[in-house]
Design a protein around this motif. Structure first.
Motif, mmCIF file in Angstrom:
data_model
loop_
_atom_site.group_PDB
_atom_site.id
_atom_site.type_symbol
_atom_site.label_atom_id
_atom_site.label_comp_id
_atom_site.label_asym_id
_atom_site.label_seq_id
_atom_site.Cartn_x
_atom_site.Cartn_y
_atom_site.Cartn_z
ATOM 1 N N ARG A 283 104.040 -7.050 4.060
ATOM 2 C CA ARG A 283 103.495 -5.743 3.657
ATOM 3 C C ARG A 283 102.348 -5.339 4.575
ATOM 4 N NH1 ARG A 283 102.950 -5.149 -2.722
ATOM 5 N NH2 ARG A 283 102.861 -2.991 -2.077
ATOM 6 N N PRO A 284 102.300 -4.060 4.987
ATOM 7 C CA PRO A 284 101.202 -3.607 5.852
ATOM 8 C C PRO A 284 99.910 -3.455 5.046
ATOM 9 C CG PRO A 284 102.655 -1.771 5.341
ATOM 10 C CD PRO A 284 103.278 -3.006 4.736
ATOM 11 N N LEU A 285 98.879 -4.157 5.469
ATOM 12 C CA LEU A 285 97.595 -4.109 4.768
ATOM 13 C C LEU A 285 96.880 -2.790 5.011
ATOM 14 C CD1 LEU A 285 96.204 -7.642 5.685
ATOM 15 C CD2 LEU A 285 97.318 -6.948 3.548
ATOM 16 N N LYS A 286 96.115 -2.369 4.038
ATOM 17 C CA LYS A 286 95.196 -1.238 4.178
ATOM 18 C C LYS A 286 93.804 -1.836 4.117
ATOM 19 C CE LYS A 286 98.394 1.701 4.442
ATOM 20 N NZ LYS A 286 98.761 2.047 5.800
ATOM 21 N N VAL A 287 93.082 -1.768 5.236
ATOM 22 C CA VAL A 287 91.797 -2.455 5.362
ATOM 23 C C VAL A 287 90.727 -1.446 5.763
ATOM 24 C CG1 VAL A 287 90.586 -4.364 6.481
ATOM 25 C CG2 VAL A 287 93.063 -4.502 6.153
ATOM 26 N N ASN A 288 89.635 -1.395 5.002
ATOM 27 C CA ASN A 288 88.506 -0.543 5.353
ATOM 28 C C ASN A 288 87.229 -1.038 4.694
ATOM 29 O OD1 ASN A 288 88.606 0.651 2.674
ATOM 30 N ND2 ASN A 288 90.357 1.814 3.412
ATOM 31 N N VAL A 289 86.119 -0.431 5.065
ATOM 32 C CA VAL A 289 84.839 -0.806 4.465
ATOM 33 C C VAL A 289 84.895 -0.449 2.983
ATOM 34 C CG1 VAL A 289 82.354 -0.366 4.457
ATOM 35 C CG2 VAL A 289 83.596 -0.428 6.620
ATOM 36 N N GLY B 274 93.823 -3.584 0.731
ATOM 37 C CA GLY B 274 94.821 -3.103 -0.220
ATOM 38 C C GLY B 274 96.242 -3.375 0.257
ATOM 39 N N ASN B 275 97.180 -3.126 -0.637
ATOM 40 C CA ASN B 275 98.610 -3.313 -0.385
ATOM 41 C C ASN B 275 98.951 -4.779 -0.098
ATOM 42 O OD1 ASN B 275 101.175 -2.072 -0.371
ATOM 43 N ND2 ASN B 275 101.220 -2.106 1.851
ATOM 44 N N ILE B 276 98.278 -5.670 -0.818
ATOM 45 C CA ILE B 276 98.492 -7.107 -0.634
ATOM 46 C C ILE B 276 99.742 -7.538 -1.394
ATOM 47 C CG2 ILE B 276 97.549 -9.408 -1.066
ATOM 48 C CD1 ILE B 276 94.749 -8.179 -0.826
ATOM 49 N N SER B 277 100.582 -8.307 -0.732
ATOM 50 C CA SER B 277 101.792 -8.853 -1.351
ATOM 51 C C SER B 277 101.413 -9.774 -2.504
ATOM 52 C CB SER B 277 102.579 -9.637 -0.295
ATOM 53 O OG SER B 277 103.634 -10.334 -0.879
ATOM 54 N N ARG C 266 98.043 -12.182 -12.801
ATOM 55 C CA ARG C 266 98.808 -11.699 -11.649
ATOM 56 C C ARG C 266 97.944 -10.824 -10.742
ATOM 57 N NH1 ARG C 266 104.440 -8.227 -11.777
ATOM 58 N NH2 ARG C 266 104.491 -7.942 -9.543
ATOM 59 N N SER C 267 98.201 -10.915 -9.450
ATOM 60 C CA SER C 267 97.478 -10.114 -8.471
ATOM 61 C C SER C 267 97.627 -8.626 -8.776
ATOM 62 C CB SER C 267 98.034 -10.397 -7.072
ATOM 63 O OG SER C 267 97.553 -9.451 -6.142
ATOM 64 N N LYS C 268 96.539 -7.888 -8.561
ATOM 65 C CA LYS C 268 96.591 -6.427 -8.700
ATOM 66 C C LYS C 268 96.957 -5.761 -7.375
ATOM 67 C CE LYS C 268 93.612 -5.588 -12.625
ATOM 68 N NZ LYS C 268 92.544 -4.722 -13.127
ATOM 69 N N GLY C 269 97.144 -6.570 -6.316
ATOM 70 C CA GLY C 269 97.577 -6.020 -5.034
ATOM 71 C C GLY C 269 96.444 -5.583 -4.124
ATOM 72 N N PHE C 270 95.204 -5.940 -4.496
ATOM 73 C CA PHE C 270 94.077 -5.634 -3.609
ATOM 74 C C PHE C 270 93.020 -6.711 -3.755
ATOM 75 C CE2 PHE C 270 92.754 -3.693 -7.571
ATOM 76 C CZ PHE C 270 91.378 -3.861 -7.606
ATOM 77 N N GLY C 271 92.097 -6.726 -2.805
ATOM 78 C CA GLY C 271 91.029 -7.713 -2.851
ATOM 79 C C GLY C 271 89.882 -7.317 -1.956
ATOM 80 N N PHE C 272 88.927 -8.229 -1.832
ATOM 81 C CA PHE C 272 87.733 -7.972 -1.047
ATOM 82 C C PHE C 272 87.410 -9.189 -0.195
ATOM 83 C CE2 PHE C 272 87.489 -5.245 -4.714
ATOM 84 C CZ PHE C 272 87.153 -4.024 -4.153
ATOM 85 N N ASN D 204 94.038 -3.544 9.877
ATOM 86 C CA ASN D 204 94.535 -2.361 9.179
ATOM 87 C C ASN D 204 95.939 -2.020 9.681
ATOM 88 O OD1 ASN D 204 94.276 -0.179 7.316
ATOM 89 N ND2 ASN D 204 94.008 1.187 9.069
ATOM 90 N N ASP D 205 96.869 -1.867 8.762
ATOM 91 C CA ASP D 205 98.291 -1.564 9.021
ATOM 92 C C ASP D 205 99.069 -2.741 9.604
ATOM 93 O OD1 ASP D 205 98.325 1.054 7.964
ATOM 94 O OD2 ASP D 205 97.537 1.864 9.841
#
Length: 88
Positions: free
Chosen positions: A70-76, A6-9, A40-46, A63-64
């Protein structure tokens, strides 16, 4: 392992996401989610990584961390919940 990012530029492309995760192991797929109408990007991906240990290493490392400012939010990734039917 399916990983949520998440929080993808807005300027980051699928290939950029793949490259960031490839430093930690094999990447099966990397996809930024886009709006159907605008494209347009929704600002998140997989990102999918076949090896769970490599996937966890990528989560821990990225993560971060900043990607394109932009700081990424990365998790399972959590499994998708079924959508509620809106039929009357």
């Amino acid at each position: 392992m399916n990983i949520y990012v998440g929080n993808i530029s807005w300027g980051v492309k699928d290939e950029d996401l793949r490259d960031a995760f490839m430093a930690y192991g094999e990447v099966e797929s990397a996809k930024i989610i886009t709006d159907r109408e605008s494209g347009r990007s929704k600002g998140f991906g997989f990102v999918e990584m076949p090896n769970d240990d490599e996937g966890q290493a990528a989560i821990d490392a990225l993560n971060d961390q900043e990607l394109d400012g932009r700081p990424l939010k990365v998790n399972v990734a959590r499994p998708r919940r079924p959508r509620a039917e809106s039929w009357s």
